[in-house]
Design an enzyme around this catalytic site. Structure first.
Site, PDB file in Angstrom:
ATOM      1  N   GLU A   1      34.550  34.013  42.967  1.00  0.00           N
ATOM      2  CA  GLU A   1      33.424  33.977  41.481  1.00  0.00           C
ATOM      3  C   GLU A   1      34.647  34.455  40.178  1.00  0.00           C
ATOM      4  O   GLU A   1      35.736  35.006  40.860  1.00  0.00           O
ATOM      5  CB  GLU A   1      33.094  35.418  41.442  1.00  0.00           C
ATOM      6  CG  GLU A   1      31.592  35.744  41.750  1.00  0.00           C
ATOM      7  CD  GLU A   1      31.188  36.622  42.096  1.00  0.00           C
ATOM      8  OE1 GLU A   1      31.797  37.822  41.110  1.00  0.00           O
ATOM      9  OE2 GLU A   1      30.169  37.370  42.654  1.00  0.00           O
TER      10      GLU A   1
ATOM     11  N   GLU B   1      51.409  45.250  32.005  1.00  0.00           N
ATOM     12  CA  GLU B   1      52.039  45.959  32.158  1.00  0.00           C
ATOM     13  C   GLU B   1      51.057  47.381  32.375  1.00  0.00           C
ATOM     14  O   GLU B   1      51.740  48.298  32.725  1.00  0.00           O
ATOM     15  CB  GLU B   1      51.785  46.329  29.926  1.00  0.00           C
ATOM     16  CG  GLU B   1      53.082  45.496  29.638  1.00  0.00           C
ATOM     17  CD  GLU B   1      53.337  46.233  27.499  1.00  0.00           C
ATOM     18  OE1 GLU B   1      54.395  46.674  28.135  1.00  0.00           O
ATOM     19  OE2 GLU B   1      52.374  45.827  27.922  1.00  0.00           O
ATOM     20  N   TYR B   2      49.289  47.722  32.243  1.00  0.00           N
ATOM     21  CA  TYR B   2      49.287  48.967  32.317  1.00  0.00           C
ATOM     22  C   TYR B   2      49.221  48.862  33.830  1.00  0.00           C
ATOM     23  O   TYR B   2      49.287  49.605  35.082  1.00  0.00           O
ATOM     24  CB  TYR B   2      47.199  49.059  31.852  1.00  0.00           C
ATOM     25  CG  TYR B   2      46.542  49.758  32.457  1.00  0.00           C
ATOM     26  CD1 TYR B   2      46.966  50.823  31.782  1.00  0.00           C
ATOM     27  CD2 TYR B   2      45.478  49.552  33.148  1.00  0.00           C
ATOM     28  CE1 TYR B   2      45.723  52.105  32.692  1.00  0.00           C
ATOM     29  CE2 TYR B   2      44.517  50.352  34.357  1.00  0.00           C
ATOM     30  CZ  TYR B   2      44.990  52.027  34.054  1.00  0.00           C
ATOM     31  OH  TYR B   2      44.399  52.454  34.404  1.00  0.00           O
ATOM     32  N   ASP B   3      49.103  47.093  34.971  1.00  0.00           N
ATOM     33  CA  ASP B   3      48.415  47.617  36.457  1.00  0.00           C
ATOM     34  C   ASP B   3      49.753  47.469  36.704  1.00  0.00           C
ATOM     35  O   ASP B   3      49.421  48.467  38.041  1.00  0.00           O
ATOM     36  CB  ASP B   3      48.010  45.420  35.915  1.00  0.00           C
ATOM     37  CG  ASP B   3      46.816  45.533  36.014  1.00  0.00           C
ATOM     38  OD1 ASP B   3      45.767  46.313  36.196  1.00  0.00           O
ATOM     39  OD2 ASP B   3      46.555  44.104  35.684  1.00  0.00           O
TER      40      ASP B   3
ATOM     41  N   CYS C   1      50.753  43.780  -7.001  1.00  0.00           N
ATOM     42  CA  CYS C   1      51.167  43.424  -6.420  1.00  0.00           C
ATOM     43  C   CYS C   1      51.203  42.062  -5.567  1.00  0.00           C
ATOM     44  O   CYS C   1      49.599  41.384  -5.864  1.00  0.00           O
ATOM     45  CB  CYS C   1      51.459  44.241  -4.450  1.00  0.00           C
ATOM     46  SG  CYS C   1      52.370  43.084  -3.766  1.00  0.00           S
TER      47      CYS C   1
ATOM     48  N   ASP D   1      36.919  38.945  31.527  1.00  0.00           N
ATOM     49  CA  ASP D   1      38.026  40.385  30.633  1.00  0.00           C
ATOM     50  C   ASP D   1      36.832  40.158  29.334  1.00  0.00           C
ATOM     51  O   ASP D   1      36.945  40.346  28.614  1.00  0.00           O
ATOM     52  CB  ASP D   1      39.100  39.407  30.037  1.00  0.00           C
ATOM     53  CG  ASP D   1      39.434  41.142  29.807  1.00  0.00           C
ATOM     54  OD1 ASP D   1      39.586  42.359  30.189  1.00  0.00           O
ATOM     55  OD2 ASP D   1      40.884  40.819  29.274  1.00  0.00           O
TER      56      ASP D   1
ATOM     57  N   SER E   1      36.044  50.155  40.869  1.00  0.00           N
ATOM     58  CA  SER E   1      36.948  49.157  40.483  1.00  0.00           C
ATOM     59  C   SER E   1      37.084  48.302  41.483  1.00  0.00           C
ATOM     60  O   SER E   1      37.669  48.836  42.738  1.00  0.00           O
ATOM     61  CB  SER E   1      38.379  49.538  39.294  1.00  0.00           C
ATOM     62  OG  SER E   1      38.823  50.871  40.565  1.00  0.00           O
TER      63      SER E   1
ATOM     64  N   CYS F   1      57.520  43.217  -4.263  1.00  0.00           N
ATOM     65  CA  CYS F   1      56.755  43.645  -5.909  1.00  0.00           C
ATOM     66  C   CYS F   1      57.835  44.855  -5.629  1.00  0.00           C
ATOM     67  O   CYS F   1      58.068  45.227  -6.680  1.00  0.00           O
ATOM     68  CB  CYS F   1      55.346  43.799  -6.120  1.00  0.00           C
ATOM     69  SG  CYS F   1      55.171  45.541  -5.129  1.00  0.00           S
TER      70      CYS F   1
ATOM     71  N   TYR G   1      27.309  38.838  37.427  1.00  0.00           N
ATOM     72  CA  TYR G   1      27.376  38.416  38.727  1.00  0.00           C
ATOM     73  C   TYR G   1      27.343  39.607  40.093  1.00  0.00           C
ATOM     74  O   TYR G   1      27.704  38.869  41.063  1.00  0.00           O
ATOM     75  CB  TYR G   1      29.226  37.782  38.343  1.00  0.00           C
ATOM     76  CG  TYR G   1      29.884  38.902  37.982  1.00  0.00           C
ATOM     77  CD1 TYR G   1      30.669  40.192  38.635  1.00  0.00           C
ATOM     78  CD2 TYR G   1      30.434  39.467  36.688  1.00  0.00           C
ATOM     79  CE1 TYR G   1      30.755  41.572  38.477  1.00  0.00           C
ATOM     80  CE2 TYR G   1      30.899  40.624  36.047  1.00  0.00           C
ATOM     81  CZ  TYR G   1      31.401  41.907  36.632  1.00  0.00           C
ATOM     82  OH  TYR G   1      31.501  42.439  36.440  1.00  0.00           O
TER      83      TYR G   1
ATOM     84  N   CYS H   1      57.958  47.264  -0.308  1.00  0.00           N
ATOM     85  CA  CYS H   1      57.007  46.149  -0.927  1.00  0.00           C
ATOM     86  C   CYS H   1      57.809  45.001  -0.807  1.00  0.00           C
ATOM     87  O   CYS H   1      58.493  45.078  -1.862  1.00  0.00           O
ATOM     88  CB  CYS H   1      56.164  46.492  -1.584  1.00  0.00           C
ATOM     89  SG  CYS H   1      55.564  44.443  -1.241  1.00  0.00           S
TER      90      CYS H   1
ATOM     91  N   ARG I   1      29.919  51.228  32.370  1.00  0.00           N
ATOM     92  CA  ARG I   1      30.181  51.984  34.126  1.00  0.00           C
ATOM     93  C   ARG I   1      30.702  53.741  33.958  1.00  0.00           C
ATOM     94  O   ARG I   1      30.829  54.018  34.582  1.00  0.00           O
ATOM     95  CB  ARG I   1      31.929  51.261  34.062  1.00  0.00           C
ATOM     96  CG  ARG I   1      32.467  51.700  35.336  1.00  0.00           C
ATOM     97  CD  ARG I   1      33.732  51.461  35.180  1.00  0.00           C
ATOM     98  NE  ARG I   1      34.420  49.555  34.941  1.00  0.00           N
ATOM     99  CZ  ARG I   1      34.089  49.094  36.219  1.00  0.00           C
ATOM    100  NH1 ARG I   1      34.567  49.409  37.560  1.00  0.00           N
ATOM    101  NH2 ARG I   1      34.270  47.778  36.041  1.00  0.00           N
TER     102      ARG I   1
ATOM    103  N   GLU J   1      29.479  42.053  32.168  1.00  0.00           N
ATOM    104  CA  GLU J   1      30.044  42.241  31.724  1.00  0.00           C
ATOM    105  C   GLU J   1      29.582  40.981  30.043  1.00  0.00           C
ATOM    106  O   GLU J   1      28.887  40.221  30.318  1.00  0.00           O
ATOM    107  CB  GLU J   1      31.122  41.296  31.894  1.00  0.00           C
ATOM    108  CG  GLU J   1      32.048  41.290  32.269  1.00  0.00           C
ATOM    109  CD  GLU J   1      32.987  42.904  33.213  1.00  0.00           C
ATOM    110  OE1 GLU J   1      34.303  42.859  31.679  1.00  0.00           O
ATOM    111  OE2 GLU J   1      33.234  43.356  34.088  1.00  0.00           O
TER     112      GLU J   1
END
Ligand SMILES: [Zn+2]
Length: 521
Positions: free
Chosen positions: A121, A34-36, A439, A125, A90, A419, A233, A416, A144, A181
């Site tokens: 390579e 999603e971020y990408d 509870c 992550d 990056s 309870c 690496y 809840c 970084r 990493e």
């Protein structure tokens, strides 16, 4: 402002927000994919509206006074800064095979050659780090940061077993920056989260976030109690510059010096061969100790890397090809609330069972009420489920087009489910809690933990037994266990004279296990 400019502002705000969550707070709320996509849309729109880069977001500080850096920023005030000799950029990344071959085509044009040598390579992550050896002695470990300078975290990595403090070889360069990493294996992640749950602290969503939180601990003694791993690496600065002729020679050398490095490295004499290596990596990567989410393809000769150079954001001689994480669409049939032993209420999605990365998935975490509202997740929706980090199934998004016309937004319960006590939430907290210490669900959780192997290790007192003791009102707190007699156990399902006696005896003998073990409850 035009619609495009509005959208660009919005996207920049989103990227800033998610960067802060990912790099500074180590607790992202969206998947990398999603971020990408958001970041890619922002960059495309920037290129369209501002082709010369005159109004780049770097010049406009955000609300907390930090500019948007090109590669995110993990720096914290409490740490000493260190300037990288060679910036940690990056990589450009893509999910598209065609874009990988476009990358090759640009380079072939630049060098006027029909084929180019690459190395492939795994893309790991983890938490990016730069380790500097001077004369073979480990001098600094640095995050970084913003790519130009990062935080010194050497003190938090001194206990990483696999990282040598000095190298012995006659072929060492004077100064060598090595990029890699830091990661945490799954067992350690589970162990530490269990400790946090016991202390009523918020849990880390995945091993990467926990590793990121650990390298930024202010107390190195505490960092030493958490097991981190490292894999190296990449090459940053090297003095003398000509020490390694190629990326593959660099790999060979660090392996020889007993530095921890990747087990997958393929040399390819063309983009086609590199593509075959990428496919091979996708088959093999699930067996590695560290999480991988793609392949990194680099031009092999260092001299050609220098000639290709870099843009402001990324080197031109390398690209990351990201694998699709495994996703499936299914129906969200219900949302149930789980009450933990500290009272924290976690919403869980009950799914129509679906095959995902080799397992059947029928439940997924929804994290908290805000998360459900943000994604507008409703009972009856078709949802996309992903195994994030190949471990915990998550609901990524709703398939809006398939929503029933009569569907209504999900209302988070105010009491809840166990309870019926009204739920409470502290200011600034994401989680709702059941405030009732009696509870039954909390009592069960505490008793199960108390009896478990990590705590008192009470034989015969399994989960099913505890459920019955609480449901029958025989145990409301831990001390009640020691007031129960054999006849209480005989009343439980599946118990006879002998088994009741065994249970009675093992509870009684746990009394002798000492106060220290009692305290861990
Ligand atoms: Zn409750």
């Amino acid at each position: 402002m035009s619609g495009g400019e509005d959208r660009l502002e919005e996207l920049r705000g989103l990227v800033r927000d998610h960067d802060r969550r990912y790099y500074r707070d180590a607790s992202p709320i969206i998947s990398d994919r999603e971020y990408d996509l958001i970041k890619r849309e922002m960059e495309d729109l920037e290129a369209e509206l501002d082709p010369l880069g005159l109004f780049k977001a770097e010049d406009s500080p955000d609300l907390i006074g930090f500019p948007v850096p090109a590669v995110g920023d993990d720096r914290l005030e409490e740490f000493v800064s260190h300037r990288h000799l060679v910036p940690m950029l990056s990589l450009d990344n893509t999910y598209d095979q065609k874009e990988f071959f476009d990358f090759d085509q640009r380079l072939r044009k630049l060098f006027d050659r029909s084929e180019l040598p690459y190395v492939v390579e795994p893309k790991i992550d983890g938490v990016a780090v730069s380790i500097t050896y001077e004369g073979g002695i480990l001098k600094t470990a640095v995050t970084r940061g913003n790519g130009v300078e990062g935080d010194v975290i050497t003190q938090n990595l001194m206990h990483v077993d696999s990282l040598p403090h000095d190298l012995t070889s006659f072929e060492l360069p004077e100064i060598l920056e090595i990029r890699g990493e830091i990661y945490m294996n799954h067992e350690e992640f589970v162990r530490l989260n269990e400790l946090r749950e016991r202390d009523g602290l918020p849990l880390y969503a995945n091993p990467r976030n926990l590793a990121a939180g650990t390298v930024k601990l202010l107390d190195p003694k505490e960092a030493a109690t958490r097991k981190l791993e490292i894999v190296l690496y990449g090459m940053g600065a090297c003095i003398p510059e000509s020490h390694f002729p190629s990326q593959s020679a660099f790999h060979e050398a660090i392996r020889k010096w007993s530095l921890p490095t990747v087990e997958f490295l393929r040399s390819a004499s063309s983009a086609n061969e590199a593509w075959q290596a990428i496919l091979e990596l996708d088959e093999l990567r699930h067996g590695y100790g560290y999480p991988t989410d793609g392949a990194v393809i680099k031009l092999d000769p260092i001299e050609m890397q220098r000639q290709a150079g870099a843009t402001a954001k990324a080197p031109r001689w390398a690209i990351a090809y990201k694998f699709e994480s495994e996703r499936q669409e299914t129906v969200l049939e219900d949302i149930v609330l789980q009450v933990g032993r500290t009272g924290t209420v976690t919403p869980v999605a009950c799914l129509r069972p679906v095959q995902l990365a080799g397992t059947t998935v029928s439940r997924a975490s929804l994290h908290n009420a805000d998360e459900i509202a943000r994604k507008d997740i409703r009972v009856g929706d078709f949802v996309v489920v992903e195994k994030a980090g190949e471990i915990i199934p998550q609901v990524v998004e709703v398939v809006a087009a398939k929503r029933q016309t009569d569907s209504t937004p999900y209302l988070f319960p105010s009491s809840c489910p166990v309870c019926a006590r009204g739920l409470e939430r502290e200011d600034g907290e994401a989680a709702w809690r059941c405030p009732n210490p009696e509870c039954p669900e909390q009592v069960k959780g505490r008793l199960k933990y108390f009896a478990s192997r990590g705590c008192m290790d009470i034989d015969h007192l399994g989960e099913a037994v505890i459920e019955q003791l609480v449901d029958l009102g025989k145990a409301k707190r831990i001390s009640d266990l020691y007031t129960l007699g054999k006849e209480d156990f005989l009343a439980l399902d599946g118990f006879a004279e002998k088994s009741a006696e065994n249970l009675f005896n093992s509870i009684a003998s746990s009394k002798n296990k000492g106060l220290a073990r009692l305290l861990c409850a």
